[in-house]
Write an enzyme that holds these catalytic residues in place. Structure first.
Site, PDB file in Angstrom:
ATOM      1  N   LYS A  76       0.816  -1.227   0.000  1.00 41.40           N
ATOM      2  CA  LYS A  76       0.000   0.000   0.000  1.00 41.40           C
ATOM      3  C   LYS A  76       0.848   1.275   0.000  1.00 41.40           C
ATOM      4  O   LYS A  76       0.463   2.279  -0.596  1.00 41.40           O
ATOM      5  CB  LYS A  76      -0.968  -0.006   1.185  1.00 41.40           C
ATOM      6  CG  LYS A  76      -2.076  -1.034   1.034  1.00 41.40           C
ATOM      7  CD  LYS A  76      -3.054  -0.987   2.203  1.00 41.40           C
ATOM      8  CE  LYS A  76      -4.015  -2.162   2.124  1.00 41.40           C
ATOM      9  NZ  LYS A  76      -5.005  -2.170   3.204  1.00 41.40           N
ATOM     10  N   ASP A 107     -10.058   2.118   2.217  1.00 41.81           N
ATOM     11  CA  ASP A 107     -10.168   1.454   3.526  1.00 41.81           C
ATOM     12  C   ASP A 107     -10.775   2.416   4.559  1.00 41.81           C
ATOM     13  O   ASP A 107     -11.680   2.040   5.312  1.00 41.81           O
ATOM     14  CB  ASP A 107      -8.783   1.026   4.047  1.00 41.81           C
ATOM     15  CG  ASP A 107      -8.231  -0.186   3.316  1.00 41.81           C
ATOM     16  OD1 ASP A 107      -9.032  -1.000   2.830  1.00 41.81           O
ATOM     17  OD2 ASP A 107      -6.990  -0.302   3.233  1.00 41.81           O
TER      18      ASP A 107
HETATM   19  P1  NDP Z   1       0.712  -3.493   9.616  1.00 43.34           P
HETATM   20  O1  NDP Z   1       1.606  -4.657   9.420  1.00 43.34           O
HETATM   21  O2  NDP Z   1       0.967  -2.241   8.839  1.00 43.34           O
HETATM   22  O3  NDP Z   1       0.735  -3.074  11.195  1.00 43.34           O
HETATM   23  C1  NDP Z   1       0.628  -4.042  12.179  1.00 43.34           C
HETATM   24  C2  NDP Z   1       0.461  -3.394  13.566  1.00 43.34           C
HETATM   25  O4  NDP Z   1       0.095  -4.432  14.483  1.00 43.34           O
HETATM   26  C3  NDP Z   1       1.704  -2.726  14.133  1.00 43.34           C
HETATM   27  O5  NDP Z   1       1.308  -1.559  14.835  1.00 43.34           O
HETATM   28  C4  NDP Z   1       2.252  -3.784  15.108  1.00 43.34           C
HETATM   29  O6  NDP Z   1       2.929  -3.239  16.211  1.00 43.34           O
HETATM   30  C5  NDP Z   1       0.937  -4.363  15.624  1.00 43.34           C
HETATM   31  N1  NDP Z   1       1.072  -5.715  16.168  1.00 43.34           N
HETATM   32  C6  NDP Z   1       1.348  -6.860  15.499  1.00 43.34           C
HETATM   33  N2  NDP Z   1       1.328  -7.914  16.346  1.00 43.34           N
HETATM   34  C7  NDP Z   1       1.010  -7.421  17.574  1.00 43.34           C
HETATM   35  C8  NDP Z   1       0.835  -8.019  18.852  1.00 43.34           C
HETATM   36  N3  NDP Z   1       0.963  -9.333  19.047  1.00 43.34           N
HETATM   37  N4  NDP Z   1       0.497  -7.212  19.882  1.00 43.34           N
HETATM   38  C9  NDP Z   1       0.352  -5.886  19.695  1.00 43.34           C
HETATM   39  N5  NDP Z   1       0.526  -5.267  18.517  1.00 43.34           N
HETATM   40  C10 NDP Z   1       0.839  -6.029  17.460  1.00 43.34           C
HETATM   41  O7  NDP Z   1      -0.777  -4.044   9.371  1.00 43.34           O
HETATM   42  P2  NDP Z   1      -2.053  -3.293   8.750  1.00 43.34           P
HETATM   43  O8  NDP Z   1      -2.198  -1.980   9.402  1.00 43.34           O
HETATM   44  O9  NDP Z   1      -2.003  -3.315   7.269  1.00 43.34           O
HETATM   45  O10 NDP Z   1      -3.245  -4.293   9.165  1.00 43.34           O
HETATM   46  C11 NDP Z   1      -3.703  -4.371  10.498  1.00 43.34           C
HETATM   47  C12 NDP Z   1      -4.926  -5.290  10.586  1.00 43.34           C
HETATM   48  O11 NDP Z   1      -6.025  -4.737   9.869  1.00 43.34           O
HETATM   49  C13 NDP Z   1      -4.686  -6.685   9.986  1.00 43.34           C
HETATM   50  O12 NDP Z   1      -5.265  -7.638  10.844  1.00 43.34           O
HETATM   51  C14 NDP Z   1      -5.450  -6.636   8.664  1.00 43.34           C
HETATM   52  O13 NDP Z   1      -5.912  -7.922   8.295  1.00 43.34           O
HETATM   53  C15 NDP Z   1      -6.602  -5.713   9.018  1.00 43.34           C
HETATM   54  N6  NDP Z   1      -7.219  -5.032   7.852  1.00 43.34           N
HETATM   55  C16 NDP Z   1      -8.551  -5.228   7.578  1.00 43.34           C
HETATM   56  C17 NDP Z   1      -9.147  -4.593   6.494  1.00 43.34           C
HETATM   57  C18 NDP Z   1     -10.596  -4.825   6.214  1.00 43.34           C
HETATM   58  O14 NDP Z   1     -11.082  -4.405   5.153  1.00 43.34           O
HETATM   59  N7  NDP Z   1     -11.332  -5.443   7.104  1.00 43.34           N
HETATM   60  C19 NDP Z   1      -8.396  -3.684   5.616  1.00 43.34           C
HETATM   61  C20 NDP Z   1      -7.004  -3.528   6.002  1.00 43.34           C
HETATM   62  C21 NDP Z   1      -6.445  -4.183   7.075  1.00 43.34           C
HETATM   63  P3  NDP Z   1       4.523  -2.880  16.156  1.00 43.34           P
HETATM   64  O15 NDP Z   1       4.612  -1.549  15.482  1.00 43.34           O
HETATM   65  O16 NDP Z   1       4.909  -2.852  17.587  1.00 43.34           O
HETATM   66  O17 NDP Z   1       5.181  -3.997  15.372  1.00 43.34           O
END
Ligand code: NDP
Length: 265
Positions: A76, A107
């Site tokens: 993205k 989104d």
């Molecule tokens: P990114 O990979 O960009 O970001 C992931 C985030 O999750 C980071 O802030 C990371 O923290 C945090 N994280 C990961 N694992 C953990 C954990 N165990 N505990 C706490 N924090 C955690 O992902 P996206 O922003 O692209 O996606 C996020 C979610 O949104 C996904 O589940 C995706 O499937 C969903 N989504 C749904 C959509 C829909 O249409 N329904 C559209 C887009 C996304 P850190 O910075 O510390 O690593």
């Protein structure tokens, strides 16, 4: 037989979703249902595009005469750089129109549409996570009049999000949702059957717990919410809404949401 393609062997089609991995994507079924409902005769496919090959793949997709692509993880941000017109405060694009090389993010407005459907009004909201989705949502919520506070496992990433978004958003030292009418899980923790840290005992009794993740089974975050008697919603309607907005932007026609939803069920 697998139902996705590598970008180096592009099939004849009109639209695609690109990402890596891509096999899990629900977009082909949803968009195909929309084209069938309106007898548009388009073909929508899933294509795997590794991040480091994004630009080459977009050249090939353009040459092959595609009309548009949806973009998912981890592309993205690259799509924002490639296409014109994305909101720099969001820094991510999930829908591209090839003809004029333009891009938008559906989104965030898709998510806001689901809040309207649910009758949620601007209030104090807690966003968990600071990745691509969190950033787009924070900007959209802020612009829609919500009082946004943010918590991320890695605090520096949350501060960076606020700087990039240029929005008035408070970064919290602990995941304390006191006074929030809405708590959003925008982390990817659920993908590994995990749930982000949250001071659940401080969640307001009438707050809505919203997990962006969608899966057939209740997500770990929503199970935690249900165990405490809280109302919860998953990312399925958001998936539908972002797809409907992309469809409408590409075709100029109203999206047949019922047919699209049926394909997701
Ligand atoms: P990114 O990979 O960009 O970001 C992931 C985030 O999750 C980071 O802030 C990371 O923290 C945090 N994280 C990961 N694992 C953990 C954990 N165990 N505990 C706490 N924090 C955690 O992902 P996206 O922003 O692209 O996606 C996020 C979610 O949104 C996904 O589940 C995706 O499937 C969903 N989504 C749904 C959509 C829909 O249409 N329904 C559209 C887009 C996304 P850190 O910075 O510390 O690593």
């Amino acid at each position: 037989m697998r139902d996705w393609f590598e970008w180096r062997s592009l099939p004849n089609a009109n639209f695609a979703v690109i990402g890596d991995p891509i096999s899990h994507s629900r977009s082909p079924g949803m968009h195909t249902a929309a084209y069938e409902a309106l007898a548009l005769g388009y073909r929508y496919v899933a294509i795997r595009v590794p991040l480091e090959e994004f630009s080459q793949a977009m050249d090939a997709i353009t040459k092959a005469g595609y009309l548009g692509v949806n973009v998912t993880l981890p592309l993205k941000e690259a799509a924002f750089d490639w296409a014109a017109g994305g909101d720099p405060r969001m820094g991510a694009v999930n829908t591209i129109r090839i003809e004029d090389r333009s891009g938008i993010n559906t989104d965030a407005p898709g998510f806001l549409r689901t809040l309207t459907e649910l009758g949620v009004r601007p209030c104090r909201v807690m966003v968990l996570g600071a990745g691509g989705s969190a950033r787009a949502l924070c900007v959209a919520l802020h612009d829609a009049g919500y009082d946004v506070c943010l918590f991320n496992r890695t605090p520096e990433r949350a501060h960076q999000l606020v700087r990039d978004s240029k929005c008035d958003i408070k970064v919290l030292d602990s995941p304390d949702p006191t006074s929030c009418g809405l708590v959003i899980n925008a982390t990817s923790a659920g993908i590994n059957q995990d749930s982000p840290n949250l001071l659940w005992e401080r969640v307001e009794r009438d707050a809505l717990a919203y997990d962006l993740l969608y899966s057939q089974e209740p997500t770990p975050f929503l199970m935690e919410a249900a165990n405490r008697g809280l109302r919860g919603v998953d990312g399925k309607r958001m998936l539908l809404m972002q797809g409907a907005l992309a469809f409408e932007w590409w075709t100029g026609q109203e999206a047949p949401q019922e047919a699209m939803m049926k394909a997701l069920d």
